[in-house]
Design a protein around this motif. Sequence first.
Motif, PDB file in Angstrom:
ATOM      1  N   PRO A 105       0.838  -1.205   0.000  1.00  0.00           N
ATOM      2  CA  PRO A 105       0.000   0.000   0.000  1.00  0.00           C
ATOM      3  C   PRO A 105       0.876   1.260   0.000  1.00  0.00           C
ATOM      4  CG  PRO A 105      -0.743  -1.572   1.657  1.00  0.00           C
ATOM      5  CD  PRO A 105       0.543  -2.105   1.119  1.00  0.00           C
ATOM      6  N   PRO A 106       0.504   2.291  -0.790  1.00  0.00           N
ATOM      7  CA  PRO A 106       1.354   3.478  -0.917  1.00  0.00           C
ATOM      8  C   PRO A 106       1.780   4.100   0.409  1.00  0.00           C
ATOM      9  CG  PRO A 106      -0.366   3.554  -2.560  1.00  0.00           C
ATOM     10  CD  PRO A 106      -0.650   2.358  -1.707  1.00  0.00           C
ATOM     11  N   ASP A 107       0.850   4.180   1.384  1.00  0.00           N
ATOM     12  CA  ASP A 107       1.231   4.801   2.669  1.00  0.00           C
ATOM     13  C   ASP A 107       2.355   4.025   3.331  1.00  0.00           C
ATOM     14  OD1 ASP A 107      -0.613   6.666   2.301  1.00  0.00           O
ATOM     15  OD2 ASP A 107      -2.023   5.983   3.863  1.00  0.00           O
ATOM     16  N   GLN A 108       2.196   2.704   3.294  1.00  0.00           N
ATOM     17  CA  GLN A 108       3.221   1.867   3.919  1.00  0.00           C
ATOM     18  C   GLN A 108       4.538   1.950   3.127  1.00  0.00           C
ATOM     19  OE1 GLN A 108       2.260  -2.353   4.325  1.00  0.00           O
ATOM     20  NE2 GLN A 108       4.457  -2.759   4.723  1.00  0.00           N
ATOM     21  N   PHE A 109       4.405   1.940   1.814  1.00  0.00           N
ATOM     22  CA  PHE A 109       5.592   2.035   0.946  1.00  0.00           C
ATOM     23  C   PHE A 109       6.398   3.288   1.298  1.00  0.00           C
ATOM     24  CE2 PHE A 109       7.770   3.406  -2.909  1.00  0.00           C
ATOM     25  CZ  PHE A 109       8.218   2.236  -3.495  1.00  0.00           C
ATOM     26  N   LEU A 110       5.708   4.410   1.445  1.00  0.00           N
ATOM     27  CA  LEU A 110       6.395   5.678   1.729  1.00  0.00           C
ATOM     28  C   LEU A 110       6.936   5.709   3.166  1.00  0.00           C
ATOM     29  CD1 LEU A 110       4.047   8.164  -0.175  1.00  0.00           C
ATOM     30  CD2 LEU A 110       6.303   7.363  -0.881  1.00  0.00           C
ATOM     31  N   ARG A 111       6.165   5.121   4.094  1.00  0.00           N
ATOM     32  CA  ARG A 111       6.669   5.049   5.488  1.00  0.00           C
ATOM     33  C   ARG A 111       7.922   4.193   5.536  1.00  0.00           C
ATOM     34  NH1 ARG A 111       1.528   4.314   7.261  1.00  0.00           N
ATOM     35  NH2 ARG A 111       1.778   2.068   7.416  1.00  0.00           N
ATOM     36  N   ASP A 112       7.887   3.061   4.829  1.00  0.00           N
ATOM     37  CA  ASP A 112       9.029   2.137   4.852  1.00  0.00           C
ATOM     38  C   ASP A 112      10.282   2.781   4.272  1.00  0.00           C
ATOM     39  OD1 ASP A 112       7.616   0.154   6.029  1.00  0.00           O
ATOM     40  OD2 ASP A 112       7.343  -1.074   4.210  1.00  0.00           O
ATOM     41  N   ILE A 113      10.131   3.447   3.154  1.00  0.00           N
ATOM     42  CA  ILE A 113      11.328   4.012   2.521  1.00  0.00           C
ATOM     43  C   ILE A 113      11.892   5.137   3.396  1.00  0.00           C
ATOM     44  CG2 ILE A 113       9.962   5.459   0.906  1.00  0.00           C
ATOM     45  CD1 ILE A 113      13.294   4.040  -0.050  1.00  0.00           C
ATOM     46  N   ARG A 114      10.986   5.931   3.978  1.00  0.00           N
ATOM     47  CA  ARG A 114      11.484   7.015   4.844  1.00  0.00           C
ATOM     48  C   ARG A 114      12.247   6.446   6.039  1.00  0.00           C
ATOM     49  NH1 ARG A 114       7.056   9.092   6.174  1.00  0.00           N
ATOM     50  NH2 ARG A 114       6.933  10.747   4.625  1.00  0.00           N
ATOM     51  N   ASP A 115      11.643   5.432   6.665  1.00  0.00           N
ATOM     52  CA  ASP A 115      12.262   4.835   7.852  1.00  0.00           C
ATOM     53  C   ASP A 115      13.591   4.144   7.470  1.00  0.00           C
ATOM     54  OD1 ASP A 115      12.191   3.925  10.614  1.00  0.00           O
ATOM     55  OD2 ASP A 115      11.893   1.924   9.751  1.00  0.00           O
ATOM     56  N   GLY A 116      13.583   3.439   6.341  1.00  0.00           N
ATOM     57  CA  GLY A 116      14.814   2.766   5.892  1.00  0.00           C
ATOM     58  C   GLY A 116      15.915   3.774   5.609  1.00  0.00           C
ATOM     59  N   PHE A 117      15.546   4.846   4.955  1.00  0.00           N
ATOM     60  CA  PHE A 117      16.530   5.888   4.616  1.00  0.00           C
ATOM     61  C   PHE A 117      17.087   6.550   5.862  1.00  0.00           C
ATOM     62  CE2 PHE A 117      16.798   6.371   0.108  1.00  0.00           C
ATOM     63  CZ  PHE A 117      17.907   7.168  -0.035  1.00  0.00           C
ATOM     64  N   GLU A 118      16.182   6.796   6.825  1.00  0.00           N
ATOM     65  CA  GLU A 118      16.659   7.456   8.054  1.00  0.00           C
ATOM     66  C   GLU A 118      17.634   6.545   8.792  1.00  0.00           C
ATOM     67  OE1 GLU A 118      13.002   8.759   9.818  1.00  0.00           O
ATOM     68  OE2 GLU A 118      12.942  10.563   8.543  1.00  0.00           O
ATOM     69  N   LYS A 119      17.408   5.242   8.738  1.00  0.00           N
ATOM     70  CA  LYS A 119      18.373   4.315   9.349  1.00  0.00           C
ATOM     71  C   LYS A 119      19.687   4.354   8.571  1.00  0.00           C
ATOM     72  CE  LYS A 119      15.071   1.062  11.354  1.00  0.00           C
ATOM     73  NZ  LYS A 119      14.254  -0.119  11.086  1.00  0.00           N
ATOM     74  N   PHE A 120      19.572   4.314   7.257  1.00  0.00           N
ATOM     75  CA  PHE A 120      20.777   4.301   6.408  1.00  0.00           C
ATOM     76  C   PHE A 120      21.616   5.568   6.642  1.00  0.00           C
ATOM     77  CE2 PHE A 120      23.139   5.030   2.503  1.00  0.00           C
ATOM     78  CZ  PHE A 120      23.581   3.765   2.154  1.00  0.00           C
ATOM     79  N   CYS A 121      20.939   6.681   6.853  1.00  0.00           N
ATOM     80  CA  CYS A 121      21.624   7.989   6.942  1.00  0.00           C
ATOM     81  C   CYS A 121      21.694   8.486   8.387  1.00  0.00           C
ATOM     82  CB  CYS A 121      20.874   9.009   6.081  1.00  0.00           C
ATOM     83  SG  CYS A 121      20.863   8.602   4.337  1.00  0.00           S
ATOM     84  N   HIS A 122      21.702   7.579   9.359  1.00  0.00           N
ATOM     85  CA  HIS A 122      21.562   7.999  10.766  1.00  0.00           C
ATOM     86  C   HIS A 122      22.665   8.952  11.223  1.00  0.00           C
ATOM     87  CE1 HIS A 122      24.815   5.282  12.108  1.00  0.00           C
ATOM     88  NE2 HIS A 122      24.351   4.493  11.178  1.00  0.00           N
ATOM     89  N   ASP A 123      23.875   8.863  10.641  1.00  0.00           N
ATOM     90  CA  ASP A 123      25.009   9.657  11.123  1.00  0.00           C
ATOM     91  C   ASP A 123      25.350  10.828  10.187  1.00  0.00           C
ATOM     92  OD1 ASP A 123      25.648   7.941   9.101  1.00  0.00           O
ATOM     93  OD2 ASP A 123      27.439   7.109  10.027  1.00  0.00           O
ATOM     94  N   VAL A 124      24.418  11.148   9.305  1.00  0.00           N
ATOM     95  CA  VAL A 124      24.765  12.055   8.211  1.00  0.00           C
ATOM     96  C   VAL A 124      25.024  13.496   8.693  1.00  0.00           C
ATOM     97  CG1 VAL A 124      22.432  12.688   7.480  1.00  0.00           C
ATOM     98  CG2 VAL A 124      24.203  12.418   5.786  1.00  0.00           C
ATOM     99  N   TRP A 125      24.289  13.914   9.694  1.00  0.00           N
ATOM    100  CA  TRP A 125      24.464  15.286  10.184  1.00  0.00           C
ATOM    101  C   TRP A 125      25.878  15.456  10.744  1.00  0.00           C
ATOM    102  CZ3 TRP A 125      20.404  19.091  10.611  1.00  0.00           C
ATOM    103  CH2 TRP A 125      20.828  20.294  11.188  1.00  0.00           C
ATOM    104  N   GLN A 126      26.345  14.463  11.516  1.00  0.00           N
ATOM    105  CA  GLN A 126      27.695  14.553  12.090  1.00  0.00           C
ATOM    106  C   GLN A 126      28.757  14.458  10.989  1.00  0.00           C
ATOM    107  OE1 GLN A 126      25.377  12.291  13.314  1.00  0.00           O
ATOM    108  NE2 GLN A 126      24.822  13.641  15.001  1.00  0.00           N
ATOM    109  N   LEU A 127      28.521  13.581  10.027  1.00  0.00           N
ATOM    110  CA  LEU A 127      29.546  13.363   8.983  1.00  0.00           C
ATOM    111  C   LEU A 127      29.654  14.536   8.025  1.00  0.00           C
ATOM    112  CD1 LEU A 127      28.787   9.655   8.164  1.00  0.00           C
ATOM    113  CD2 LEU A 127      30.969  10.543   8.995  1.00  0.00           C
ATOM    114  N   PHE A 128      28.519  15.093   7.670  1.00  0.00           N
ATOM    115  CA  PHE A 128      28.521  16.170   6.674  1.00  0.00           C
ATOM    116  C   PHE A 128      27.802  17.403   7.222  1.00  0.00           C
ATOM    117  CE2 PHE A 128      28.953  12.298   4.144  1.00  0.00           C
ATOM    118  CZ  PHE A 128      30.092  12.612   3.420  1.00  0.00           C
ATOM    119  N   PRO A 129      28.403  18.052   8.250  1.00  0.00           N
ATOM    120  CA  PRO A 129      27.761  19.262   8.761  1.00  0.00           C
ATOM    121  C   PRO A 129      27.776  20.366   7.712  1.00  0.00           C
ATOM    122  CG  PRO A 129      29.941  18.984   9.730  1.00  0.00           C
ATOM    123  CD  PRO A 129      29.653  17.743   8.940  1.00  0.00           C
TER     124      PRO A 129
END
Length: 469
Positions: A134-158
């Motif tokens: 379902p589209p809502d779940q698809f978008l929730r999943d990708i957002r959550d997956g991306f946030e996990k993938f990029c968890h340290d991005v603020w520190q790495l690339f200020p």
Amino acid sequence: MSTKWTPGPHRRPEASTSPDAADSSLATTADRKDTDFDVAIVGGGFAGATAARELGQAGLRVVLLEARDRLGGRTYTAEFAGRPVELGGAWVHWLQPHVWAEMRRYGLGVIEDPFTGLDETRVMGNDGVASVVPPDQFLRDIRDGFEKFCHDVWQLFPRPYEPLYNPKVLELDELSCADRIAELDLTDTQRIQLNSFMTLYGGAVTSQFGLPGMLKLYAAGGWNYDAFADAETHYRIESGTLGLITCLIEDSSCKVRLNAAVERIEHNIGAVRLHTRDGNAVSAKAAVITLPLNCYTDVDFDPALSLAKQNWINEGMISKGAKLFVHVRENLGRVFAFCDEAQPLNWVQTLTYGDDIGTILSITVARASTIDVDDKAQITAEVRRLFGDVDVIDTRGYDWAADPFARGAWPAYRVGQLSRLPALQQPEGRLFFGGSITANGWHEFIDGAIESGLRTAREVQILLGGDGS
Ligand SMILES: Cc1cc2nc3c(=O)[nH]c(=O)nc-3n(C[C@H](O)[C@H](O)[C@H](O)COP(=O)(O)OP(=O)(O)OC[C@H]3O[C@@H](n4cnc5c(N)ncnc54)[C@H](O)[C@@H]3O)c2cc1C
């Protein structure tokens, strides 16, 4: 073959079959004290066109040498099913500051391809099984997956436009996107989504695609998934990428030579002399090189480029993707699908749909080797694996890996390359190096090409000084 670019609404230069008077003088410059031009630019993509505009407006005499019979390079506005389509770079955004500023400067509007309001979303794993999510779940999943993938991005690339500002990036450059995905706690759908996404951005398998290069793009998008997603696939330029590149060139007063593939560059002579395959030569006080990385091997530099640049050239650029448009008779609505790394149709989205026209799908293929984008039967089979027994009316593909003047698609860094970006940007004598792969910010994008065109133009002006000497 050459052409003089004259102002006019989105007029393209036409190649002439015989050199004009100005060009015939180029071959005999050896006898002249001065150079033919102040600056020669190699490559007529967005990097070259931007440098040409900047330097031309600074009052310098500029020639642009382009191997193809058209401008735009890895952007290519064409037509499919009676509509304008982009066979190369397409999407732009205000979070990509350089391209947006140019669009504002020339008053260009946008067309929308929203990633929201989706009617149906699917994922296909490496086993070839497609599932509706379902589209809502698809978008929730990708957002959550991306946030996990990029968890340290603020520190790495200020500071995303100073990619090596945090020295930890150097350590991280030993890791691939596959390494990061393997560390994460993900659902099956999220794993497919991230694999599809990363193989696409790498234009290669995820184990080759360097992790920090991907994280840097996310940082440039505001360290935020929704902003990043909107930046990378929502807005196209109303007049096409051709419209913007035309504005840049018209504003440059530069001399454009099409069908002028540079094959040799001498730069140890107090000037630069560039030889083209058609036997012509042109001299200039400086040159801006915007070749795609995988095309440097076509050019003989005398003296040779630094070892650091040669390392880059020998390693090459990994991304070997292709673009594909498919016209389906059925109205599928606004669909979106991610297909896993081993699959050919990694990113599928509706471009246009309606009961009258059916559906036009815009598809990005991460690795052109996984499908023949000119083979309608093969494409039809793949589209049916995703969407069932649909009727494919027509297809149009473009294999950027097979294009001799690109030899690759969007510029992606392999593992270990981002750490060595300064070597790629470093001027060598009278040579200055641009192209989106050299950009600090959105290096996989048109924005990066424009950023690099601005930088190289500035570097040239510093070398030549105010009077162009
Ligand atoms: C399929 C695809 C999808 C993309 N999607 C997006 C997107 O949605 N948004 C986005 O912003 N970016 C996207 N990109 C990336 C973007 O298009 C590129 O990063 C950008 O256009 C590169 O510009 P450039 O000037 O650095 O290089 P190029 O555009 O490649 O320009 C280099 C020029 O050098 C010329 N050349 C090559 N060899 C020679 C030679 N020997 N002598 C003279 N000239 C030579 C080439 O013909 C070319 O015109 C995409 C790219 C592709 C391929």
